[in-house]
Design a protein around this motif. Structure first.
Motif, short mmCIF file in Angstrom:
data_model
loop_
_atom_site.label_atom_id
_atom_site.label_comp_id
_atom_site.label_asym_id
_atom_site.label_seq_id
_atom_site.Cartn_x
_atom_site.Cartn_y
_atom_site.Cartn_z
N LEU A 7 -37.28 56.03 -1.50
CA LEU A 7 -35.87 56.33 -1.28
C LEU A 7 -35.15 55.14 -0.64
O LEU A 7 -34.01 54.85 -0.98
CB LEU A 7 -35.73 57.57 -0.39
CG LEU A 7 -35.99 58.92 -1.07
CD1 LEU A 7 -36.10 60.02 -0.05
CD2 LEU A 7 -34.90 59.25 -2.06
N GLU B 164 -20.48 55.68 -6.12
CA GLU B 164 -21.53 54.93 -5.42
C GLU B 164 -21.69 55.43 -3.99
O GLU B 164 -22.80 55.51 -3.47
CB GLU B 164 -21.20 53.43 -5.39
CG GLU B 164 -21.21 52.74 -6.74
CD GLU B 164 -19.81 52.69 -7.34
OE1 GLU B 164 -19.05 53.68 -7.19
OE2 GLU B 164 -19.48 51.67 -7.96
N VAL B 165 -20.55 55.77 -3.38
CA VAL B 165 -20.58 56.30 -2.01
C VAL B 165 -21.34 57.62 -1.97
O VAL B 165 -22.18 57.86 -1.09
CB VAL B 165 -19.13 56.47 -1.48
CG1 VAL B 165 -19.14 57.04 -0.07
CG2 VAL B 165 -18.40 55.15 -1.51
N ILE C 179 -28.88 50.73 -4.84
CA ILE C 179 -27.53 51.29 -5.05
C ILE C 179 -26.51 50.48 -4.27
O ILE C 179 -25.41 50.22 -4.74
CB ILE C 179 -27.48 52.78 -4.66
CG1 ILE C 179 -28.41 53.61 -5.55
CG2 ILE C 179 -26.07 53.34 -4.80
CD1 ILE C 179 -28.59 55.03 -5.11
N VAL D 168 -28.81 59.80 -1.09
CA VAL D 168 -30.09 59.18 -0.74
C VAL D 168 -30.35 59.34 0.77
O VAL D 168 -31.46 59.65 1.19
CB VAL D 168 -30.14 57.69 -1.14
CG1 VAL D 168 -31.43 57.05 -0.70
CG2 VAL D 168 -30.00 57.55 -2.64
N ASN D 169 -29.29 59.15 1.57
CA ASN D 169 -29.45 59.33 3.01
C ASN D 169 -29.85 60.75 3.36
O ASN D 169 -30.69 60.97 4.23
CB ASN D 169 -28.14 58.97 3.73
CG ASN D 169 -27.98 57.47 3.86
OD1 ASN D 169 -28.97 56.74 3.85
ND2 ASN D 169 -26.75 57.02 3.96
N ILE E 133 -25.47 47.48 -6.25
CA ILE E 133 -24.51 47.65 -7.36
C ILE E 133 -23.12 48.05 -6.85
O ILE E 133 -22.14 47.97 -7.58
CB ILE E 133 -24.98 48.67 -8.43
CG1 ILE E 133 -25.17 50.06 -7.82
CG2 ILE E 133 -26.20 48.19 -9.17
CD1 ILE E 133 -25.09 51.18 -8.85
N LYS E 134 -23.05 48.48 -5.61
CA LYS E 134 -21.77 48.91 -5.05
C LYS E 134 -20.82 47.72 -4.90
O LYS E 134 -19.62 47.86 -5.02
CB LYS E 134 -22.04 49.55 -3.70
CG LYS E 134 -20.94 50.44 -3.19
CD LYS E 134 -21.36 51.00 -1.84
CE LYS E 134 -20.15 51.27 -0.98
NZ LYS E 134 -20.53 51.57 0.39
N LEU F 175 -34.48 52.68 -3.32
CA LEU F 175 -33.38 53.16 -4.17
C LEU F 175 -32.04 52.92 -3.49
O LEU F 175 -31.08 52.48 -4.11
CB LEU F 175 -33.58 54.65 -4.46
CG LEU F 175 -32.56 55.33 -5.37
CD1 LEU F 175 -32.64 54.77 -6.77
CD2 LEU F 175 -32.79 56.83 -5.41
N LYS F 176 -32.00 53.16 -2.18
CA LYS F 176 -30.77 52.98 -1.41
C LYS F 176 -30.33 51.51 -1.45
O LYS F 176 -29.17 51.20 -1.67
CB LYS F 176 -31.04 53.41 0.03
CG LYS F 176 -29.80 53.53 0.88
CD LYS F 176 -30.21 54.02 2.25
CE LYS F 176 -29.22 53.61 3.30
NZ LYS F 176 -29.69 53.98 4.64
N LEU G 200 -23.60 58.56 -4.08
CA LEU G 200 -25.02 58.30 -4.35
C LEU G 200 -25.74 57.89 -3.06
O LEU G 200 -26.83 58.40 -2.75
CB LEU G 200 -25.16 57.18 -5.39
CG LEU G 200 -25.18 57.61 -6.86
CD1 LEU G 200 -25.04 56.41 -7.75
CD2 LEU G 200 -26.46 58.36 -7.19
N ILE G 201 -25.12 56.98 -2.31
CA ILE G 201 -25.74 56.52 -1.06
C ILE G 201 -25.86 57.68 -0.08
O ILE G 201 -26.89 57.84 0.59
CB ILE G 201 -24.95 55.34 -0.47
CG1 ILE G 201 -25.19 54.11 -1.34
CG2 ILE G 201 -25.36 55.05 0.96
CD1 ILE G 201 -24.46 52.90 -0.94
#
Lengths: 271, 93
Positions: A259, B66-67, A266, B73-74, A269-270, A262-263, B69-70
């Motif tokens: 995870l 994207e926000v 991401i 994940v958190n 790409i942000k 993955l973070k 998604l993060i």
């Protein structure tokens, strides 16, 4: 979230997990089966083999022998600093065998493998490898490496890993005729008779097969089998390579690593 | 793990996750759907033998995908951490 250890010994652990989503349970299960590393023979150099089995068959049989694993002491070959195809002391264990049937037919067992590291040895000494008749010889050097279940099932640390819903059984005594048909049909012996009433003897053994409901002679069966929402029973049966509690602890570690990775991706790409 | 962007606009994103399967995607999808700003979240593993997953997120306009998604994940990390701590406690007993 609530976690309770229902059963634990050196091979099996059974956890009752409550207030948790099924997706987490499935992620954990999938990681246990395919991502937790364990030690297994991966390469064999046969020096002499006059037995009836071909080198390949013997090698395959050797691969399937579970070896006790020391996760802290060894690296996965792909992550090892040596970056060599052959491996080094940090990612490979050598096991040797030198066996000969001198007087009569004899079976070569896993216990005859000599390991360079006493922490990496076959889980059982009684696994037959090959049968030698008089005068036949078997001599080889085998290299064990860490690996993951997704590459080959021989690296799976578990022989069984499942989760099931926490069962909920209701038997209202008013409507029930107490014919005991549901008690007799239950394959897991969940139900029992207390005098003339049906009672629940072993709730956790129930696998929700619904045979008791089908067997009930009433049109609307008074016995109701349902399951608790968001409560699961996670059962892990280790092959003996790692203690079961270590497997599940390792699993949470791997999920955290994945995870976090993955973070990071991401976030990249942000931008 | 590597992420390739397949399509992207203000409200939606379609990404290809190399090296991810149901293990991560299912958890991520569940956490995304708990977010009220997420309109739709889904994934597909096109081939069972290729470890690639296609993830799609559409927002209702309140924030960027994207926000979300993060954040998901958190949340998943938090859940896993809670499981880890509770497990350690249960094993001590």
């Amino acid at each position: 979230m609530k976690i309770e250890v229902q059963e634990k010994d050196e091979k099996i652990i059974r956890l009752i997990v409550k207030d948790v989503d099924v997706s987490l349970m499935n992620s954990l299960r999938r990681i246990i089966v395919s991502e937790v590393p364990s030690m297994s023979i991966d390469e064999v150099v046969v020096i002499e083999n006059s037995s009836i089995l071909q080198d390949e068959i013997i090698s395959h049989r050797l691969g399937l022998i579970p070896l006790t694993t020391d996760l802290e002491g060894y690296n996965l070959p792909e992550n090892c600093s040596c970056a060599s195809e052959f491996g080094c002391n940090l990612c490979r264990v050598t096991l040797t065998m030198n066996s000969e049937a001198r007087d009569q037919t004899q079976t070569v067992y896993s216990g005859e493998l000599v390991s360079e590291n006493p922490a990496v040895i076959p889980v059982s000494d009684k696994i037959p490898i090959v049968k030698l008749s008089k005068g036949q010889k078997l001599k080889f050097e085998a290299y064990a490496r860490l690996g993951k279940g997704k590459k080959h099932a021989k690296w799976q640390p578990v022989s069984m890993c499942t989760y099931k819903y926490y069962p909920k059984i209701e038997v209202p005594s008013k409507e029930c005729k107490d014919c005991s048909k549901c008690v007799d049909i239950c394959p897991k012996r969940v139900l029992g008779m207390k005098g003339k009433r049906v009672e629940i003897k072993n709730l956790l053994a129930c696998n929700l097969c619904m045979d008791c409901v089908d067997e009930c002679p009433k049109n609307v069966p008074p016995i109701k089998i349902t399951w608790e929402k968001n409560a699961y029973i996670l059962s892990i049966e280790s092959t003996g390579v790692l203690p079961p509690e270590k497997i599940i602890q390792q699993t949470t570690k791997i999920l955290e690593e994945q995870l976090t990775e993955l973070k990071r991706e991401i976030e990249a790409i942000k931008k | 793990m590597k992420i390739n962007i397949l399509s992207k606009s203000k409200n939606q994103i379609k990404i290809e996750l190399e090296g991810a399967g149901h293990t991560l995607c299912n958890l991520l999808q569940k956490k995304l759907l708990e977010n009220k700003n997420v309109d739709f979240a889904g994934y597909d593993v096109p081939h069972p033998l290729v470890t690639k997953a296609i993830f799609y997120v559409r927002m209702n306009g309140a924030s960027k995908p994207e926000v979300a998604l993060i954040k998901a994940v958190n949340e998943a990390l938090k859940l896993n951490n809670e499981f880890k701590n509770k497990l350690d406690k249960a094993l001590e007993k």
